[in-house]
Scaffold this motif. Sequence first.
Motif, PDB file in Angstrom:
ATOM      1  N   SER A   1      -9.974  -8.176   6.099  1.00 11.77           N
ATOM      2  CA  SER A   1      -9.638  -9.579   6.040  1.00 11.77           C
ATOM      3  C   SER A   1     -10.082 -10.407   7.296  1.00 11.77           C
ATOM      4  N   ASN A   2     -10.325 -11.619   7.273  1.00 15.36           N
ATOM      5  CA  ASN A   2     -10.664 -12.251   8.377  1.00 15.36           C
ATOM      6  C   ASN A   2      -9.844 -13.063   9.154  1.00 15.36           C
ATOM      7  N   LYS A   3      -8.573 -12.914   8.611  1.00  7.48           N
ATOM      8  CA  LYS A   3      -7.337 -13.588   9.525  1.00  7.48           C
ATOM      9  C   LYS A   3      -7.111 -12.756  10.636  1.00  7.48           C
ATOM     10  N   VAL A   4      -6.725 -13.503  11.480  1.00  4.50           N
ATOM     11  CA  VAL A   4      -6.298 -13.113  12.857  1.00  4.50           C
ATOM     12  C   VAL A   4      -4.860 -13.243  12.942  1.00  4.50           C
ATOM     13  N   ARG A   5      -4.221 -12.121  13.368  1.00  2.00           N
ATOM     14  CA  ARG A   5      -2.807 -12.133  13.663  1.00  2.00           C
ATOM     15  C   ARG A   5      -2.667 -12.730  15.125  1.00  2.00           C
ATOM     16  N   THR A   6      -1.762 -13.369  15.554  1.00  2.00           N
ATOM     17  CA  THR A   6      -1.697 -13.784  16.867  1.00  2.00           C
ATOM     18  C   THR A   6      -0.075 -13.331  17.111  1.00  2.00           C
ATOM     19  N   ASP A   7       0.760 -12.772  16.360  1.00  6.01           N
ATOM     20  CA  ASP A   7       1.911 -12.448  16.613  1.00  6.01           C
ATOM     21  C   ASP A   7       2.062 -10.952  17.282  1.00  6.01           C
ATOM     22  N   SER A   8       0.901 -10.161  17.367  1.00  7.85           N
ATOM     23  CA  SER A   8       0.962  -8.775  18.023  1.00  7.85           C
ATOM     24  C   SER A   8      -0.061  -8.815  19.334  1.00  7.85           C
ATOM     25  N   SER A   9       0.627  -8.421  20.073  1.00 13.64           N
ATOM     26  CA  SER A   9      -0.246  -8.351  21.322  1.00 13.64           C
ATOM     27  C   SER A   9      -0.900  -7.053  21.611  1.00 13.64           C
ATOM     28  N   ALA A  10      -0.485  -5.983  20.832  1.00 15.41           N
ATOM     29  CA  ALA A  10      -1.308  -4.721  20.869  1.00 15.41           C
ATOM     30  C   ALA A  10      -2.540  -4.629  19.780  1.00 15.41           C
ATOM     31  N   SER A  11      -3.293  -4.083  20.297  1.00 13.88           N
ATOM     32  CA  SER A  11      -4.684  -3.884  19.491  1.00 13.88           C
ATOM     33  C   SER A  11      -4.242  -2.801  18.366  1.00 13.88           C
ATOM     34  N   PRO A  12      -5.162  -2.918  17.287  1.00 14.95           N
ATOM     35  CA  PRO A  12      -4.800  -1.773  16.305  1.00 14.95           C
ATOM     36  C   PRO A  12      -5.102  -0.431  16.726  1.00 14.95           C
ATOM     37  N   ALA A  13      -6.247  -0.207  17.446  1.00 12.85           N
ATOM     38  CA  ALA A  13      -6.410   1.183  18.068  1.00 12.85           C
ATOM     39  C   ALA A  13      -5.395   1.565  18.839  1.00 12.85           C
ATOM     40  N   GLN A  14      -4.733   0.859  19.580  1.00 22.46           N
ATOM     41  CA  GLN A  14      -3.615   0.961  20.411  1.00 22.46           C
ATOM     42  C   GLN A  14      -2.309   1.473  19.510  1.00 22.46           C
ATOM     43  N   ASP A  15      -2.142   0.795  18.589  1.00 23.07           N
ATOM     44  CA  ASP A  15      -1.171   1.054  17.611  1.00 23.07           C
ATOM     45  C   ASP A  15      -1.314   2.296  16.569  1.00 23.07           C
ATOM     46  N   CYS A  16      -2.366   2.474  16.402  1.00 16.99           N
ATOM     47  CA  CYS A  16      -2.804   3.841  15.920  1.00 16.99           C
ATOM     48  C   CYS A  16      -2.616   5.128  16.592  1.00 16.99           C
ATOM     49  N   SER A  17      -3.349   5.004  18.002  1.00 13.53           N
ATOM     50  CA  SER A  17      -2.963   5.886  18.853  1.00 13.53           C
ATOM     51  C   SER A  17      -1.504   6.253  19.243  1.00 13.53           C
ATOM     52  N   GLU A  18      -0.578   5.065  19.352  1.00 10.16           N
ATOM     53  CA  GLU A  18       0.760   5.278  19.451  1.00 10.16           C
ATOM     54  C   GLU A  18       1.528   5.966  18.119  1.00 10.16           C
ATOM     55  N   GLN A  19       1.156   5.592  17.191  1.00 10.84           N
ATOM     56  CA  GLN A  19       1.609   6.213  15.886  1.00 10.84           C
ATOM     57  C   GLN A  19       1.179   7.628  15.749  1.00 10.84           C
ATOM     58  N   LEU A  20      -0.055   8.112  16.126  1.00 11.20           N
ATOM     59  CA  LEU A  20      -0.428   9.421  16.232  1.00 11.20           C
ATOM     60  C   LEU A  20       0.120  10.154  16.971  1.00 11.20           C
ATOM     61  N   HIS A  21       0.433   9.788  18.423  1.00 11.95           N
ATOM     62  CA  HIS A  21       1.153  10.329  19.341  1.00 11.95           C
ATOM     63  C   HIS A  21       2.427  10.729  18.753  1.00 11.95           C
ATOM     64  N   PHE A  22       3.302   9.955  18.129  1.00 11.92           N
ATOM     65  CA  PHE A  22       4.696   9.892  17.839  1.00 11.92           C
ATOM     66  C   PHE A  22       4.582  10.898  16.616  1.00 11.92           C
ATOM     67  N   HIS A  23       3.561  10.852  15.744  1.00  6.96           N
ATOM     68  CA  HIS A  23       3.477  12.020  14.589  1.00  6.96           C
ATOM     69  C   HIS A  23       3.336  13.408  15.285  1.00  6.96           C
ATOM     70  N   TRP A  24       2.543  13.513  16.307  1.00  9.70           N
ATOM     71  CA  TRP A  24       2.341  14.681  17.049  1.00  9.70           C
ATOM     72  C   TRP A  24       3.638  15.297  17.594  1.00  9.70           C
ATOM     73  N   ILE A  25       4.444  14.430  18.463  1.00 18.50           N
ATOM     74  CA  ILE A  25       5.782  14.683  18.836  1.00 18.50           C
ATOM     75  C   ILE A  25       6.991  15.139  17.675  1.00 18.50           C
TER      76      ILE A  25
END
Length: 98
Positions: free
Chosen positions: A47-71
Motif C-alpha cells: 500500500s502507498n498509504k502513509v500511517r501518521t499515527d505510529s511513531s515507531a518504524s515497522p522494522a522496530q515493531d517487528c524486532s520488538e515482537q520477535l524479542h517478545f516471542h523469544w521471551i
Amino acid sequence: MIRQSNNPFKIKMLFFIAIYASLAVFSLAWYHVLTNITCDLTKPLSSNKVRTDSSASPAQDCSEQLHFHWIKFYGINGLIYGASIFVLVANVRKNNKN
C-alpha cells in the motif's frame, strides 16, 4: 507383608517420557519458526498509504515482537521443563525416604 507392584511406576514413567518427547518436538518446531523469522523490510509495501499515527518504524515493531516471542519461548519452555524436572526429583527423593 504385601508387596507393591512396580507397574504403576513404570506406566507413569512411560507416560512422562511420552509427554516429554512430544513437548521436545513442539519446542524444536517453535524454535525453528522463531529462527527463520526475519525483519527484513526491503520489499516494497503493498500500500502507498502513509500511517501518521505510529511513531515507531515497522522494522522496530517487528524486532520488538520477535524479542517478545523469544521471551515467551524461553519462559514457557523453562516452566514446562523446570517444573517437570522438579516433580521428578521430588518424587525420587520421596521414594528414597520411604
